[in-house]
Design an enzyme around this catalytic site. Sequence first.
Site, PDB file in Angstrom:
ATOM      1  N   CYS A 381      11.955  41.166 -12.899  1.00 43.62           N
ATOM      2  CA  CYS A 381      11.090  40.490 -13.860  1.00 43.62           C
ATOM      3  C   CYS A 381      10.641  41.470 -14.952  1.00 43.62           C
ATOM      4  O   CYS A 381      11.446  41.818 -15.805  1.00 43.62           O
ATOM      5  CB  CYS A 381       9.939  39.808 -13.136  1.00 43.62           C
ATOM      6  SG  CYS A 381       9.341  38.385 -14.040  1.00 43.62           S
ATOM      7  N   HIS A 506      12.568  36.637  -9.349  1.00 42.02           N
ATOM      8  CA  HIS A 506      12.068  37.460  -8.236  1.00 42.02           C
ATOM      9  C   HIS A 506      12.947  37.275  -7.008  1.00 42.02           C
ATOM     10  O   HIS A 506      12.692  36.382  -6.195  1.00 42.02           O
ATOM     11  CB  HIS A 506      10.629  37.065  -7.906  1.00 42.02           C
ATOM     12  CG  HIS A 506       9.656  37.467  -8.967  1.00 42.02           C
ATOM     13  ND1 HIS A 506       8.992  38.675  -8.945  1.00 42.02           N
ATOM     14  CD2 HIS A 506       9.268  36.842 -10.102  1.00 42.02           C
ATOM     15  CE1 HIS A 506       8.218  38.771 -10.014  1.00 42.02           C
ATOM     16  NE2 HIS A 506       8.370  37.671 -10.741  1.00 42.02           N
ATOM     17  N   GLU A 508      12.984  38.869  -4.421  1.00 43.12           N
ATOM     18  CA  GLU A 508      12.298  39.212  -3.163  1.00 43.12           C
ATOM     19  C   GLU A 508      11.808  37.981  -2.403  1.00 43.12           C
ATOM     20  O   GLU A 508      11.496  38.071  -1.222  1.00 43.12           O
ATOM     21  CB  GLU A 508      11.129  40.171  -3.436  1.00 43.12           C
ATOM     22  CG  GLU A 508       9.937  39.601  -4.196  1.00 43.12           C
ATOM     23  CD  GLU A 508      10.035  39.785  -5.711  1.00 43.12           C
ATOM     24  OE1 GLU A 508      11.167  39.783  -6.228  1.00 43.12           O
ATOM     25  OE2 GLU A 508       8.984  39.891  -6.370  1.00 43.12           O
TER      26      GLU A 508
HETATM   27  N1  GLN Z   1       4.624  39.854 -17.736  1.00 44.94           N
HETATM   28  C1  GLN Z   1       5.982  39.424 -17.794  1.00 44.94           C
HETATM   29  C2  GLN Z   1       6.103  37.973 -18.220  1.00 44.94           C
HETATM   30  O1  GLN Z   1       5.166  37.237 -18.139  1.00 44.94           O
HETATM   31  C3  GLN Z   1       6.676  39.654 -16.483  1.00 44.94           C
HETATM   32  C4  GLN Z   1       6.107  38.877 -15.342  1.00 44.94           C
HETATM   33  C5  GLN Z   1       6.508  39.372 -13.996  1.00 44.94           C
HETATM   34  O2  GLN Z   1       6.979  40.498 -13.858  1.00 44.94           O
HETATM   35  N2  GLN Z   1       6.323  38.576 -12.980  1.00 44.94           N
HETATM   36  O3  GLN Z   1       7.141  37.530 -18.634  1.00 44.94           O
END
Ligand code: GLN
Length: 531
Positions: A381, A506, A508
Site C-alpha cells: 500500500c 494488503h 497480509e
Molecule cells: N495513505 C495511503 C492512501 O491512503 C496508503 C494507505 C495504506 O497504506 N493503507 O492511499
Amino acid sequence: MAKYIFITGGVVSGLGKGITGSSLGVLLKNSGLKVFMQKFDPYLNIDPGTMNPIEHGEVFVTDDGGETDLDLGHYERFIDENLSKVSSWSAGRIYAEALNKERKGQFFGKTVQVIPHITDLIKQKIYQAEEKSKADIIISEIGGTVGDIESQPFVEAIRQVRMEKGKANVMFIHVALLPFLKVSGEYKTKPIQHSVKEMLSLGIQPDIIVARTEGSIQQRLKEKISLFCNIPVTNVIVCPDSDSIYKIPLILKETKMHEIVAKHLDLKIQELNMESWEKFNNDINLSNDKVKIHIVGKYVELSDAYLSVMESLKIAGFELHKKIEFIWVNSRYLTKENIEKELKGAKGILVPGGFGEEGVEGKILTANYARVNNVPYLGICLGMQVACIEFARNVLKICDANSSELDPETTNKIIDILEGKDRKNIGGTLRLGKYEAKLKEGSLAKKLYNSDIAIERHRHRYEFNNDYIEDFEKNGMVISGVFEEQNLVEIIEIPSHKFFIACQYHPEFTSRPIKPNPLFKGFVEATSKNQ
Ligand code: GLN
C-alpha cells in the site's frame, strides 16, 4: 438452526480469548461443521478504522470492506473462512445505530434504554450472523473482561439469547487466568472463583472454563475449580502458555473440547481430521533456520500495528522451514545521513501501509536503498506508493515527485486522488475490500500467484497516477497488476532487480496457515536466498 457459543474473559484481559475461540472453531470445522465467528468490542469508538494503530493495533479488513478489530485476522487465519462486516461490532456502532433510530423517531417517543433497546440490537447482530452465514455454529467473543462497565449490555444480551434459544443451543465458555504464585510455588484458583461469581451475579453460569496457566496443573486443582464453579470436572479445560499460537488447536484437541461442545449442543460431528494443522505444526517445529527481515514502518512501537504482516511472514517462513527474525526500523527517524547505517546488512526489506505524511520520507529513502542495493523489497500500500515516488524522483529525475496526500501543492502527483467519471462515487473516500487485479503475462506477480488474477483486499485513498505509466515502463518498472474496470494500478515490479515488488492492496489479510499469500512466500524465499 445454528448453535451459539459465547466466549467471555475473566480476571485479566489479554488471555487469548480470540485464539481459544478460533482454535475451538478449527476443531469444530475439522469435525465437519460450518463455523462462523463474531467479535463484540465494548469500546465506544464506532469502528477501529479511525483508532490509533499504536494504541489499538492494526485495522483488519474483510472482503466486504469492513474495517475491523485485529482479532478477526486470527479468526480468519484459524478457521480459514472469509468473515464480513457482520463479524465485528463495537458498542459505539451499536449505540450509534440506536441513537440514529431515536433521532428518526423509530422508537415512537418511548424511553430509550440499555435494556431492552441496546440489548435488542446486540441480539439482532447475533441472530443476523446466523442468517448471513448459514453456519452450524456461531462463535462470538465478548471483548474485555466480565465485570467491566462497558461489557455489561453484551453480557446481558447473551444471557437473553440463552433464555430465548434454550440451554441445548447456547453455550458459555469462560476463559480465565489461573495464576501461579512463584513465592509459594502454587496455582491459585480464587481469581477464577471470583470471576465466575461475577458472571453468576449477571445471570450466567459458564458451561466450560478454560483455565489459562503457565504450565500443566494437578487433577485436584481441576476438581477444585469444578466444585467451586459448579461445572463437571471434564469441562475444566487447561490451556497452558505456548510458544506459538498455532499450537493451541492441537492442545485443545487433546482436551477433547470439541466433543464436550458437541455433546452439550447435541451436534452430530464427524471424526476430527487435523492432518493439515498437524503438518503445519510440524513445519513450525522444523523452522529453526533464521531469516532476518527489516520492517520499516512508523507504528513500530506496537508490533500489533503490523500483526497480519508479521503473521503472514511467519506463515510463509514456516512453509519454507524458516523462522523469521523481525528487525524493526522506525521510518520517522531515517535520514539521508543515517539510512546506510540503519539498513546496513538488510537481506530483505518490507515497507507496510500507513497514513499521513509523518515518516514517509524515511520510507522513500528505504525504497531507494532496497532498489539501488538490490535488496529484496516488498511494498504494501503506502509501501508501493513510496517505491513509485522514489522511482520517479531518482530514475525519472522528477525532483518534486510526490503523493498529493503528502504534498498537495506538488506539480508531479505520482500518487493522487483519482476523481473522474469512474471514480466519482468513491473519490475522496477509502477504497475498501476486495478487488480483482489482472496480472501481466510473464511478470513476477503472475509467476508468484500462478494465476491470471489476484483477488485482494484494499484500504487506501490514493492511487497511482496513470499519466506516468509510460515513463515508468520505459525506464524499467513494470505495471504487473491492474484493476481493469477502473484502470487502477495494483502491482508494480522491477524485473532487473533481485526481487522488487509492491502492491496497492494488503496481501497480509489473505494469508492462511495452510496457504501463505504468494507475495509473502516469494519475498521470504528471495530474502532467505539473500542471507
Ligand atoms: N495513505 C495511503 C492512501 O491512503 C496508503 C494507505 C495504506 O497504506 N493503507 O492511499
